[in-house]
Scaffold this active site. Structure first.
Site, PDB file in Angstrom:
ATOM      1  N   GLU A  67      60.623 -10.189 -47.579  1.00  0.00           N
ATOM      2  CA  GLU A  67      59.358 -10.797 -48.008  1.00  0.00           C
ATOM      3  C   GLU A  67      59.072 -10.342 -49.433  1.00  0.00           C
ATOM      4  O   GLU A  67      59.202  -9.147 -49.749  1.00  0.00           O
ATOM      5  CB  GLU A  67      58.211 -10.358 -47.084  1.00  0.00           C
ATOM      6  CG  GLU A  67      56.868 -10.921 -47.532  1.00  0.00           C
ATOM      7  CD  GLU A  67      55.694 -10.580 -46.614  1.00  0.00           C
ATOM      8  OE1 GLU A  67      55.869  -9.785 -45.669  1.00  0.00           O
ATOM      9  OE2 GLU A  67      54.595 -11.108 -46.865  1.00  0.00           O
ATOM     10  N   ASN A  75      54.427 -15.382 -49.962  1.00  0.00           N
ATOM     11  CA  ASN A  75      53.045 -15.616 -49.499  1.00  0.00           C
ATOM     12  C   ASN A  75      52.365 -16.674 -50.354  1.00  0.00           C
ATOM     13  O   ASN A  75      52.473 -16.662 -51.581  1.00  0.00           O
ATOM     14  CB  ASN A  75      52.235 -14.326 -49.617  1.00  0.00           C
ATOM     15  CG  ASN A  75      52.720 -13.269 -48.645  1.00  0.00           C
ATOM     16  OD1 ASN A  75      52.424 -13.327 -47.464  1.00  0.00           O
ATOM     17  ND2 ASN A  75      53.508 -12.318 -49.143  1.00  0.00           N
ATOM     18  N   GLU A 111      54.706 -18.236 -46.332  1.00  0.00           N
ATOM     19  CA  GLU A 111      53.794 -17.550 -45.404  1.00  0.00           C
ATOM     20  C   GLU A 111      52.368 -17.989 -45.686  1.00  0.00           C
ATOM     21  O   GLU A 111      51.894 -17.876 -46.817  1.00  0.00           O
ATOM     22  CB  GLU A 111      53.910 -16.037 -45.558  1.00  0.00           C
ATOM     23  CG  GLU A 111      55.218 -15.484 -45.020  1.00  0.00           C
ATOM     24  CD  GLU A 111      55.195 -13.959 -44.881  1.00  0.00           C
ATOM     25  OE1 GLU A 111      54.117 -13.354 -45.018  1.00  0.00           O
ATOM     26  OE2 GLU A 111      56.276 -13.395 -44.625  1.00  0.00           O
ATOM     27  N   ASP A 127      51.174 -16.049 -41.049  1.00  0.00           N
ATOM     28  CA  ASP A 127      51.060 -14.626 -41.392  1.00  0.00           C
ATOM     29  C   ASP A 127      49.828 -14.012 -40.719  1.00  0.00           C
ATOM     30  O   ASP A 127      48.881 -14.731 -40.376  1.00  0.00           O
ATOM     31  CB  ASP A 127      50.929 -14.508 -42.921  1.00  0.00           C
ATOM     32  CG  ASP A 127      51.344 -13.131 -43.434  1.00  0.00           C
ATOM     33  OD1 ASP A 127      51.687 -12.265 -42.608  1.00  0.00           O
ATOM     34  OD2 ASP A 127      51.338 -12.947 -44.664  1.00  0.00           O
ATOM     35  N   GLU A 185      54.788  -7.158 -37.713  1.00  0.00           N
ATOM     36  CA  GLU A 185      54.605  -6.513 -39.029  1.00  0.00           C
ATOM     37  C   GLU A 185      54.190  -5.064 -38.842  1.00  0.00           C
ATOM     38  O   GLU A 185      53.571  -4.704 -37.850  1.00  0.00           O
ATOM     39  CB  GLU A 185      53.463  -7.195 -39.790  1.00  0.00           C
ATOM     40  CG  GLU A 185      53.700  -8.628 -40.147  1.00  0.00           C
ATOM     41  CD  GLU A 185      52.554  -9.154 -41.014  1.00  0.00           C
ATOM     42  OE1 GLU A 185      52.718  -9.125 -42.238  1.00  0.00           O
ATOM     43  OE2 GLU A 185      51.529  -9.582 -40.477  1.00  0.00           O
TER      44      GLU A 185
HETATM   45  P1  C2E Z   1      51.133  -9.408 -45.934  1.00  0.00           P
HETATM   46  O1  C2E Z   1      51.676 -10.715 -46.369  1.00  0.00           O
HETATM   47  O2  C2E Z   1      50.731  -9.310 -44.519  1.00  0.00           O
HETATM   48  O3  C2E Z   1      52.196  -8.317 -46.313  1.00  0.00           O
HETATM   49  C1  C2E Z   1      52.482  -7.216 -45.545  1.00  0.00           C
HETATM   50  C2  C2E Z   1      51.778  -6.030 -46.047  1.00  0.00           C
HETATM   51  O4  C2E Z   1      51.988  -4.955 -45.167  1.00  0.00           O
HETATM   52  C3  C2E Z   1      52.326  -5.537 -47.388  1.00  0.00           C
HETATM   53  O5  C2E Z   1      51.242  -4.953 -48.090  1.00  0.00           O
HETATM   54  C4  C2E Z   1      53.302  -4.454 -46.980  1.00  0.00           C
HETATM   55  O6  C2E Z   1      53.529  -3.490 -47.986  1.00  0.00           O
HETATM   56  C5  C2E Z   1      52.545  -3.854 -45.822  1.00  0.00           C
HETATM   57  N1  C2E Z   1      53.443  -3.177 -44.893  1.00  0.00           N
HETATM   58  C6  C2E Z   1      54.692  -3.505 -44.560  1.00  0.00           C
HETATM   59  N2  C2E Z   1      55.177  -2.646 -43.630  1.00  0.00           N
HETATM   60  C7  C2E Z   1      54.194  -1.761 -43.372  1.00  0.00           C
HETATM   61  C8  C2E Z   1      54.082  -0.626 -42.500  1.00  0.00           C
HETATM   62  O7  C2E Z   1      54.976  -0.256 -41.779  1.00  0.00           O
HETATM   63  N3  C2E Z   1      52.887   0.023 -42.503  1.00  0.00           N
HETATM   64  C9  C2E Z   1      51.863  -0.345 -43.303  1.00  0.00           C
HETATM   65  N4  C2E Z   1      50.733   0.338 -43.251  1.00  0.00           N
HETATM   66  N5  C2E Z   1      51.941  -1.409 -44.131  1.00  0.00           N
HETATM   67  C10 C2E Z   1      53.099  -2.105 -44.155  1.00  0.00           C
HETATM   68  P2  C2E Z   1      50.998  -5.245 -49.586  1.00  0.00           P
HETATM   69  O8  C2E Z   1      52.267  -5.365 -50.331  1.00  0.00           O
HETATM   70  O9  C2E Z   1      49.976  -4.262 -50.037  1.00  0.00           O
HETATM   71  O10 C2E Z   1      50.366  -6.686 -49.558  1.00  0.00           O
HETATM   72  C11 C2E Z   1      49.127  -6.914 -48.982  1.00  0.00           C
HETATM   73  C12 C2E Z   1      48.836  -8.364 -48.862  1.00  0.00           C
HETATM   74  O11 C2E Z   1      48.686  -8.967 -50.161  1.00  0.00           O
HETATM   75  C13 C2E Z   1      49.947  -9.158 -48.205  1.00  0.00           C
HETATM   76  O12 C2E Z   1      49.848  -9.016 -46.832  1.00  0.00           O
HETATM   77  C14 C2E Z   1      49.614 -10.563 -48.669  1.00  0.00           C
HETATM   78  O13 C2E Z   1      48.589 -11.111 -47.894  1.00  0.00           O
HETATM   79  C15 C2E Z   1      49.081 -10.299 -50.066  1.00  0.00           C
HETATM   80  N6  C2E Z   1      50.140 -10.593 -51.033  1.00  0.00           N
HETATM   81  C16 C2E Z   1      51.143  -9.812 -51.472  1.00  0.00           C
HETATM   82  N7  C2E Z   1      51.892 -10.479 -52.357  1.00  0.00           N
HETATM   83  C17 C2E Z   1      51.383 -11.720 -52.464  1.00  0.00           C
HETATM   84  C18 C2E Z   1      51.713 -12.889 -53.222  1.00  0.00           C
HETATM   85  O14 C2E Z   1      52.707 -12.940 -53.950  1.00  0.00           O
HETATM   86  N8  C2E Z   1      50.919 -14.001 -53.076  1.00  0.00           N
HETATM   87  C19 C2E Z   1      49.839 -13.988 -52.236  1.00  0.00           C
HETATM   88  N9  C2E Z   1      49.091 -15.088 -52.152  1.00  0.00           N
HETATM   89  N10 C2E Z   1      49.498 -12.920 -51.517  1.00  0.00           N
HETATM   90  C20 C2E Z   1      50.265 -11.793 -51.624  1.00  0.00           C
HETATM   91 MG    MG Z   2      50.879 -10.003 -42.908  1.00  0.00          MG
HETATM   92 MG    MG Z   3      52.926 -11.908 -45.787  1.00  0.00          MG
END
Ligand code: C2E
Ligand code: MG
Ligand code: MG
Length: 694
Positions: A459, A514, A546, A576, A633
């Site tokens: 991802e 995403n 997603e 998602d 996730e």
């Molecule tokens: P998401 O799409 O649900 O992404 C998964 C989030 O969970 C990611 O946080 C990831 O780092 C985190 N994660 C993965 N495995 C674990 C784990 O084992 N434990 C914990 N505590 N967390 C885990 P991240 O990178 O901080 O991203 C947060 C959200 O920001 C994403 O949730 C998504 O909704 C958004 N996001 C990130 N990149 C993009 C993007 O390029 N475009 C858009 N529109 N939204 C984005």
């Molecule tokens: Mg998610």
């Molecule tokens: Mg996601």
């Protein structure tokens, strides 16, 4: 005491009383005008300041000369024309300058400074008046007595303007007038003991002097002027207030749907109430009330259902209004409130709680029960701000702050919110140029097949490397980018970059990207993605989009239309954060998703939490019945992994397998995974996770 001396003594005391009374009335009128000046701005403020100064100055002047004449009513005395004539403008101008300074909010001691200026003017008038006074006899001034008179005058006038400009209760304004009247009497007595007038008929008065009787007539004229101006301004003020109250009434019922006053009426009411609260030293609270999730009701029951609900909401809120409370409809599901409170610190909160309570009972809409909450923010005048126009923005800021944290929040404005909002605005500004300045990065988190640990894809997760703040989490900047719509460009950049890297063979299997609901507002989203695929040469089969439930909630028809177009191109679509939205089942039925991503908030609580386990089992069963694979996730522990494996979950993503990492670290992580693919799965886990942390 001989009889004629007793008579003179009585006349003396009566004159002092008259001086005090004239001063009291004049300063009372003046303080009333001063309070109006404090509550207004621009030319109106100067108009009121002028009226206040004429009233107070003329009263102080008249009472000063009454008290000079009262020093010894039996004396044959007269006044020099020019200095005596100069004392009236001195009194009025010093009051004007003193009030002008005293009504300012800055510097901190402005009221006291204004009082001192006024006091100095009154003393100058007193001194010049005394110097211009000549008797048939001799006068001697006692310097200690004069010094006491000076101190009394300065101190008491500073206290008076202080009370008038820092009112704690409505009585402070009257207190200020009493203090000034007291000052005139006290100064008179201090002067009586410091002036020693000895009559000597041998000393003739200059014929150029204005006789005391004539000045007495001038004083009477000044008194009439004070009384006249006091009454006329009172009547004008009263009339204009009645007129504005009537105007408010006329404007009041302009929102035809709810029958509530509209925004214009609210603004009128606000300025009226702010002036009143200034004058009465009452607190005024403004409220911003916003219904939570009203959009969903509109989507579900249609616009007429939404209107019906708003009418009922307005009706319920109106029924809980108390005296001094006012409610208006701003627009849509936003309402505004005002409360003139009797200074009790809990009044504003109690009002907000009453509003929340009024909505607590479920609503009946088209034979269905709907529960609704409202987020309320409030700010208090003049505690939070002395600017009337700022009051409502404060309340809205507080409302948004509360709403961002939870539903049904009641949130009072705090000064730090301004700082936070300012920081947020600065961050939003920086975000506009983040892409141009190459500050955005993509990290990739590997996705794993749970039973054999094989990597099946990754991802793409956006990162913002801020020049000053360092790495900022997407949880902080994505909502900001959505508000300013900067996400449209940023999302396109992420898609292009991820597709490019995947097409170049640097990413394994499918690449998940995403998409924000805001991107779905662009009608040409599907065409843009199609263009990116052609440009980068990535097969649509390797791209997974997603989306969250909110994408379909905002405009289901448009959302579904775009998703279908994407799917027809061969792109897969994943749901998602499943389980965190509103009506998960309905969304799943609306569109044939290729994958369900089970939200990490449930995975985090398994296997200890029975409720979370039940939800996870249900989602997995749902996936099986819809023939849609489920990816869990946020897997962080062996126990979570084992539980998911036992329950038949096919895929997973989490720190246990791999953290999100920059592209450069990915080959090593993938290599480690390949080597151990058919061996012990925990070993792969350790290796890949260690690589990501390194
Ligand atoms: P998401 O799409 O649900 O992404 C998964 C989030 O969970 C990611 O946080 C990831 O780092 C985190 N994660 C993965 N495995 C674990 C784990 O084992 N434990 C914990 N505590 N967390 C885990 P991240 O990178 O901080 O991203 C947060 C959200 O920001 C994403 O949730 C998504 O909704 C958004 N996001 C990130 N990149 C993009 C993007 O390029 N475009 C858009 N529109 N939204 C984005
Ligand atoms: Mg998610
Ligand atoms: Mg996601």
């Amino acid at each position: 005491m001989p009889q004629d001396q007793t008579f003179i003594f009585v006349i003396h005391q009566v004159l002092v009383l008259v001086a005090g009374a004239v001063c009291l009335f004049g300063t009372w009128v003046g303080m009333r005008h001063f309070a109006r000046a404090r509550a207004t701005k621009g030319s109106t403020r100067y108009g009121w300041l002028f009226m206040a100064s004429v009233g107070t100055g003329a009263a102080l002047w008249a009472s000063t000369f009454i008290s000079i004449l009262a020093l010894d009513p039996s004396l044959n005395s007269g006044f020099e024309l020019v200095p005596t004539a100069a004392t009236l403008p001195i009194a009025i101008i010093s009051c004007l300058v003193g009030f002008e300074i005293g009504s300012r909010h800055r510097p901190a001691l402005a009221p006291e400074l204004g009082g001192l200026v006024m006091g100095a003017g009154i003393l100058a008038m007193n001194y010049i008046g005394l110097k211009a006074w000549h008797i048939s006899g001799t006068t001697q001034l006692n310097s200690a007595g004069v010094a006491i008179t000076l101190l009394l005058g300065l101190g008491l006038s500073a206290l008076s303007v202080n009370r008038a400009n820092r009112p704690v209760t409505r009585w402070c304004r009257h207190g200020a007038a009493v203090v000034l009247a007291f000052m005139i009497c006290a100064m008179h007595y201090a002067l009586t003991v410091s002036v020693n007038a000895v009559p000597d008929m041998a000393i003739a008065l200059s014929p150029e002097l204005v006789p005391a009787k004539m000045l007495g007539a001038g004083v009477v004229l000044a008194v009439l002027l004070v009384i006249g101006s006091g009454f006329s301004s009172y009547i004008i003020d009263l009339k204009s207030r009645t007129e504005s109250a009537e105007r408010i009434h006329q404007l009041s019922f302009n929102d035809t749907m709810t029958g509530l006053p509209n925004r214009i009426a609210f603004n009128e009411r606000l300025s009226f109430a702010a002036a009143e609260s200034h004058e009465l030293a009452h607190k005024l609270a403004a409220f911003s009330i916003d219904l939570d999730g009203f959009k969903d009701v509109n989507d579900l029951f249609g616009p007429s259902g939404g209107d019906q609900l708003l009418i009922e909401v307005a009706d319920r809120m109106r029924r809980v209004l108390g005296p001094g409370e006012f409610l208006a409809r701003q627009s849509g599901d936003e309402f505004l409130g005002l409360q003139m409170s009797g200074n009790h610190p809990h009044d504003a909160r109690a009002f907000a709680e009453r509003i929340a309570q009024a909505l607590a009972r479920p609503f009946q809409l088209q034979d269905q029960t709907v529960t609704l909450t409202a987020s309320v923010g409030y700010s208090i005048f003049p505690t939070d701000t002395r600017e009337r126009d700022q009051l409502l923005s404060n309340a809205k800021l507080a409302m948004h702050r509360g709403k961002s944290q939870r539903r049904a929040a009641i949130c009072a404005y705090e000064r730090e919110m301004d700082d936070a909002a300012r920081a947020r605005r600065a961050l939003a500004r920086d975000l506009q140029t983040a892409a141009e300045n190459d500050e955005l990065e993509l990290h990739y988190q590997l996705q794993t097949t749970l039973d054999d640990g094989a990597i099946c894809g990754s991802e793409a997760l956006m990162r913002w490397n801020h020049p000053k703040r360092g790495m900022i989490s997407p949880a902080e900047f994505i909502p900001l980018a959505e508000e300013t719509e900067a996400i449209i460009g940023m999302g396109e950049w992420a898609l292009r970059k991820a597709c490019f890297e995947a097409a170049a063979g640097r990413l394994p299997g499918t690449i998940a990207v995403n998409l924000s609901p805001v991107q779905f507002c662009c009608d040409d989203l599907a065409e843009t993605i199609h263009g990116i695929l052609i440009e980068t040469g990535l097969s649509p089969k390797r791209l997974e989009i997603e989306v969250t439930e909110s994408t379909l909630m905002s405009d289901q028809t448009r959302g579904l239309h775009i998703l279908r177009k994407l799917k027809s191109m061969g792109i897969s679509v994943a749901m998602d954060d499943f389980g965190t939205g509103h009506s998960s089942l309905a969304t799943l039925h609306a569109f044939p998703f290729d994958k369900i991503k089970l939200d990490q908030s449930f995975v985090r609580r398994i296997p200890e939490d029975a409720a979370a386990c039940a939800i996870v089992r249900t989602v997995l069963a749902l996936g099986r019945s819809l023939n849609t694979p489920v990816l869990a996730e946020g897997i962080e522990t062996d126990a979570q992994w084992q539980f998911l494996l036992d329950e038949g979950c096919q895929k997973g993503q989490g720190y246990l397998f791999a953290r999100p990492m920059p592209l450069a670290k990915l080959p090593a992580a993938m290599e480690a995974a390949r080597q151990f693919e058919r061996s012990e799965v925990p070993a792969i886990v350790e290796q890949v996770a260690a690589l990501a942390v390194a």
